[in-house]
Design a protein around this motif. Structure first.
Motif, PDB file in Angstrom:
ATOM      1  N   LEU A  65      -9.162   7.144   0.467  1.00  0.00           N
ATOM      2  CA  LEU A  65      -8.955   7.204   1.912  1.00  0.00           C
ATOM      3  C   LEU A  65      -7.490   6.931   2.240  1.00  0.00           C
ATOM      4  N   GLY A  66      -6.863   6.037   1.453  1.00  0.00           N
ATOM      5  CA  GLY A  66      -5.434   5.796   1.622  1.00  0.00           C
ATOM      6  C   GLY A  66      -4.610   7.036   1.325  1.00  0.00           C
ATOM      7  N   LEU A  67      -5.017   7.783   0.290  1.00  0.00           N
ATOM      8  CA  LEU A  67      -4.319   9.028  -0.033  1.00  0.00           C
ATOM      9  C   LEU A  67      -4.584  10.095   1.018  1.00  0.00           C
ATOM     10  N   ALA A  68      -5.790  10.090   1.583  1.00  0.00           N
ATOM     11  CA  ALA A  68      -6.098  11.030   2.668  1.00  0.00           C
ATOM     12  C   ALA A  68      -5.185  10.773   3.864  1.00  0.00           C
ATOM     13  N   ALA A  69      -4.967   9.486   4.166  1.00  0.00           N
ATOM     14  CA  ALA A  69      -4.056   9.130   5.258  1.00  0.00           C
ATOM     15  C   ALA A  69      -2.638   9.570   4.923  1.00  0.00           C
ATOM     16  N   ASN A  70      -2.237   9.393   3.657  1.00  0.00           N
ATOM     17  CA  ASN A  70      -0.910   9.818   3.227  1.00  0.00           C
ATOM     18  C   ASN A  70      -0.722  11.321   3.430  1.00  0.00           C
TER      19      ASN A  70
END
Length: 336
Positions: A65-70
């Motif tokens: 999810l952090g990478l999705a935000a990135n």
């Protein structure tokens, strides 16, 4: 452990600012402000994942999810610039395609590998960083191509925002290639740059006023009519060259186009992204630039200023410098 807590405290300050301003912008009715709000929120979500990473073993879905935000930060930065410059303030559905990679990580976050010993993660993270720099380049190209017609303080705001995003990505890139050995530098850098960005924005007299206030909340103009009227104003300016009149007023333009003075101010503000005086000055400066290129170097600058529609040399000099970053004499020496 004490160092980790200190990092969390410092980073949380920047996160708090991001979430606060993100929610403030989201509540605004303008599309461009809502995009800025989403940009701040998704970036804050990305940094939140980095902070939690120092304390607990995160579930696979949260990591992704952090990478999705990135993956969403770059598109939001680019689209914010696009709609900041665009005369059309209605969302184009095709722009949602920019978020396809981010959506992919959200939908399949429970299955996508995300660990330091995974080759897939190593390659995919490089691609994510590459995507970030692609959008950074697109944003800078957008600025170089279209920002010259926008007020100086808005130009500075977008440059600062783009620089902030780029600087934070650079920190994470250096961490990834082991030049910066401490992972916590990313969240700390984020906090520092967000605080600096907030200070510069608030310290500017116009940046947040132009972005946050909705002067025309009671307007009955539809986007279709507003755009049509703006095109009519543009046609009048180009064909009748009303800007050459040093005493030109909003009322005079309104009477020529056949709409109210309030509508003229609103339309130029919404679709020209500037106030009436700045809008007229841009036409006058373009006229002055043409005269400076065409006339002899012996021609006095005051003559050019008056012929371009200005009623004083000092006003002309200030406006010319603000728009071209050159004095009239410097411009003539370069282009004549």
């Amino acid at each position: 452990m004490l160092n980790a807590i200190l990092v969390a405290i410092i980073s949380s300050f920047g996160l708090g600012l991001s979430f606060f301003f993100g929610l403030v912008f989201l509540r605004n009715k303008k599309l461009v402000n809502r995009i800025l709000g989403l940009l701040l929120i998704v970036f804050a979500l990305r940094i939140t994942k980095s902070i939690l990473y120092n304390f607990v073993e995160l579930p696979l879905f949260i990591k992704n999810l952090g990478l999705a935000a990135n993956l969403a930060v770059g598109p939001f930065l680019y689209l914010y610039g696009y709609y900041l410059l665009s005369q059309n303030q209605s969302l184009k559905r095709s722009h949602l395609l920019h978020f396809t990679p981010s959506l992919f990580y959200v939908l399949f976050g429970q299955m996508i590998p995300n660990s330091d010993d995974s080759i897939f993660w190593y390659i995919s993270y490089q691609l994510i960083l590459f995507q970030s720099y692609i959008y950074l380049g697109m944003s800078m190209y957008l600025y170089l191509k279209k920002m010259k017609g926008i007020q100086k303080e808005l130009r500075l705001w977008y440059v600062r925002l783009t620089f902030t995003v780029g600087a934070i990505w650079m920190c994470y890139t250096l961490i990834f290639v082991d030049i910066l050995p401490i992972y916590s530098i990313g969240p700390i850098a984020y906090s520092f740059f967000i605080v600096l960005l907030a200070y510069l924005g608030i310290n500017s007299k116009r940046t947040f006023n132009l972005s946050l206030t909705s002067k025309y909340t009671t307007s009955k103009l539809t986007p279709e009519k507003g755009k049509a009227y703006f095109d009519a104003i543009e046609d009048v300016m180009k064909e009748r060259r009303l800007y050459l009149n040093p005493e030109l007023t909003v009322t005079a333009v309104a009477e020529t186009v056949g709409i109210s003075s309030r509508n003229v101010s609103e339309i130029i503000n919404k679709y020209g992204n500037q106030n009436f005086a700045s809008y007229i000055n841009h036409y006058r400066i373009e006229e002055a630039k043409s005269l400076l290129r065409a006339r002899s170097r012996k021609t006095k600058i005051i003559s050019v200023a008056l012929d371009a529609g200005f009623n004083s040399l000092s006003t002309f000099n200030v406006a010319f410098k603000a728009i071209t970053n050159l004095t009239p004499s410097e411009y003539r020496a370069t282009h004549n």
